[in-house]
Scaffold this active site. Structure first.
Site, short mmCIF file in Angstrom:
data_model
loop_
_atom_site.label_atom_id
_atom_site.label_comp_id
_atom_site.label_asym_id
_atom_site.label_seq_id
_atom_site.Cartn_x
_atom_site.Cartn_y
_atom_site.Cartn_z
N ASP A 8 0.89 -1.04 0.19
CA ASP A 8 -0.06 -0.03 0.07
C ASP A 8 0.89 1.27 -0.16
OD1 ASP A 8 -2.35 1.72 0.14
OD2 ASP A 8 -1.84 1.73 2.42
N SER A 9 0.21 2.43 -0.36
CA SER A 9 1.07 3.77 -0.32
C SER A 9 1.41 4.09 1.15
CB SER A 9 0.16 4.76 -0.81
OG SER A 9 -1.03 4.90 0.36
N TYR A 40 -0.90 8.65 -2.30
CA TYR A 40 -0.77 8.54 -3.64
C TYR A 40 -1.93 9.15 -4.45
CZ TYR A 40 2.77 4.71 -3.75
OH TYR A 40 3.77 3.75 -3.57
N GLY A 41 -2.89 9.24 -3.71
CA GLY A 41 -4.24 9.58 -4.11
C GLY A 41 -4.34 11.11 -5.00
N CYS A 71 -4.63 -1.21 -2.09
CA CYS A 71 -4.66 -0.07 -2.35
C CYS A 71 -5.69 0.27 -3.35
CB CYS A 71 -3.22 0.70 -2.59
SG CYS A 71 -3.26 2.48 -2.93
N ASN A 72 -6.39 0.90 -3.11
CA ASN A 72 -7.60 1.25 -4.33
C ASN A 72 -7.04 2.26 -5.40
OD1 ASN A 72 -10.70 0.48 -3.35
ND2 ASN A 72 -9.36 0.98 -1.46
N THR A 73 -6.04 2.99 -4.86
CA THR A 73 -5.44 4.13 -5.85
C THR A 73 -4.74 3.24 -6.53
OG1 THR A 73 -5.93 5.56 -4.24
CG2 THR A 73 -4.59 6.04 -6.05
N CYS A 182 -10.98 3.51 0.15
CA CYS A 182 -9.52 3.71 0.41
C CYS A 182 -9.37 2.78 1.41
CB CYS A 182 -9.24 5.11 0.42
SG CYS A 182 -7.66 5.35 1.29
N THR A 183 -8.25 1.82 1.31
CA THR A 183 -7.97 0.82 2.36
C THR A 183 -7.43 1.78 3.78
OG1 THR A 183 -5.58 0.65 1.68
CG2 THR A 183 -7.43 -0.94 0.98
N HIS A 184 -7.24 2.90 3.80
CA HIS A 184 -6.93 3.63 4.93
C HIS A 184 -8.31 3.83 5.72
CE1 HIS A 184 -2.99 4.66 3.35
NE2 HIS A 184 -2.66 5.15 4.40
N1 DGL Z 1 -4.82 3.24 0.84
C1 DGL Z 1 -5.09 3.86 -0.65
C2 DGL Z 1 -6.34 3.55 -1.24
O1 DGL Z 1 -6.84 2.65 -0.94
C3 DGL Z 1 -3.94 5.00 -0.95
C4 DGL Z 1 -4.40 6.37 -0.11
C5 DGL Z 1 -3.23 7.17 -0.59
O2 DGL Z 1 -2.04 6.95 -0.80
O3 DGL Z 1 -3.95 8.36 -1.20
O4 DGL Z 1 -6.59 4.36 -2.24
#
Ligand code: DGL
Length: 266
Positions: A8-9, A40-41, A71-73, A182-184
Site C-alpha cells: 500500500d502507499s 498516492y491519491g 490500495c484502491n488507488t 480507500c484502505t486507509h
Molecule cells: N490506501 C490507499 C487507497 O486505498 C491510498 C491512499 C493514498 O495514498 O492516497 O486508495
C-alpha cells in the site's frame, strides 16, 4: 507455506493484512508501506503506475507467491500494468465496493469516499457504468484524510472536522450506505460512528479480497496446512520500526502470536 506480499502507499493496507491474518494466519507475509510517498491519491496516474510496479517487482524479487495491491488507488491506476509485467504471480487488487453497496442500499443512495485518483480512474468509472442507473452514487474525494491517518491521528478533532466536511454532501443526499473506497478509511470507523452513529451502513471489501487471495493460492497449490502462525516482515520506505508500532496499535490481530520483523526499504 505461501509468502504473500501486501503493498500500500502507507498503513492503509494493514486493514487488508488484518483480514488476511484472520483467514490465513499460518501463511508468511511481507507488508510493504511506501509511507514516504503517501498519499498516492493526489499524484499523477503515470507516477502511481510506475511506483506501484517498482514496489510489486521488489515483492516478487523477495519470493512472494502472490501480491495483494492493498490500495484502491494503485489498483485503479496500475494493476493492469503490474499484471502484464509480473505474469507468473497472482496479483490481487482492491476496488471500492460499489456493487455490494448498490445491492444493500434500501434507498438506492450510496456515498463513495475514495481518493481523487480512484474516483477519476477509467477502472472505477467502468465499474460504475455496469451498475443499475436507479442507484444514485455521491462520489467524494477524501482529500487530506490519509496524511492524518498516517500520522496516527485518526481519532483527533482535526480529523473529525475534515471528515464531517467530506461526509456532508453524502449525508445531505440521504445516503444509507457508505463505501470506504480507500484502505486507509476502515481506520476511520470510530470517527465515522462518532459523527453519524449507526445511521449508515459501511462497506469495505477486505473479506472478499482475502477470499480471492485464498482462492488464487489454492489454484496454485500454495496453501499448505499448518497450525503455526506465520512470520510477518514489515517494510517501510519511511520508518520500519514505526510501521510495526502502528500495526500493533491499529490491527485487531494479535501480532504477538507471529514472529514479526521490521526494516526500512532499500
Ligand atoms: N490506501 C490507499 C487507497 O486505498 C491510498 C491512499 C493514498 O495514498 O492516497 O486508495
Amino acid at each position: 507455506m505461501a509468502l504473500i506480499g501486501v503493498f500500500d502507499s502507507g498503513i492503509g493496507g494493514l486493514s487488508i493484512l488484518d483480514e488476511a491474518l484472520r483467514q490465513l494466519p499460518e501463511q508468511d507475509y511481507i507488508y510493504l508501506a511506501d509511507s514516504i510517498n503517501a498519499p498516492y491519491g493526489e499524484k499523477s496516474s503515470e507516477w502511481i503506475a510506475m511506483r506501484s510496479l517498482e514496489l510489486c517487482q521488489y515483492l516478487a524479487s523477495q519470493g512472494c507467491d502472490a501480491i495483494v495491491v492493498a490500495c484502491n488507488t494503485a489498483t485503479a491506476q496500475a494493476i493492469q500494468h503490474i499484471r502484464l509485467e509480473l505474469k507468473n504471480i497472482p496479483i490481487i487488487g482492491v476496488e471500492p465496493g460499489i456493487k455490494p453497496a448498490a445491492m444493500q442500499s434500501a434507498k438506492g443512495i450510496v456515498g463513495v469516499l475514495a481518493t481523487e485518483a480512484t474516483l477519476k480512474s477509467d477502472k472505477f468509472n467502468a465499474l460504475l457504468a455496469t451498475l443499475p442507473s436507479q442507484c444514485h452514487f455521491i462520489k467524494q474525494a477524501g482529500a487530506g484524510l490519509v496524511p492524518l491517518i498516517e500520522a496516527g491521528r485518526a481519532d483527533e478533532e482535526e480529523t473529525l472536522e475534515l471528515l464531517a466536511k467530506h461526509l456532508e454532501p453524502i449525508v445531505n443526499a440521504g445516503a444509507d450506505t457508505l463505501v470506504l473506497g480507500c484502505t486507509h478509511y476502515p481506520f476511520l470507523r470510530r470517527a465515522i460512528s462518532k459523527l453519524l452513529g449507526n445511521s449508515i451502513t459501511l462497506i469495505d471489501t477486505s473479506q472478499a479480497v482475502v477470499r480471492q487471495l485464498k482462492h488464487q493460492l489454492q489454484l496454485q497449490g500454495k496453501l499448505s496446512a499448518s497450525d503455526l502462525p506465520g512470520a510477518i516482515t514489515f517494510i517501510s520506505s519511511k520508518d520500519g520500526v514505526n510501521l510495526l508500532k502502528m500495526a500493533q496499535e491499529l490491527m485487531h490481530s494479535d501480532l504477538d502470536l507471529h514472529h514479526t520483523y521490521s526494516r526500512a526499504l532499500g
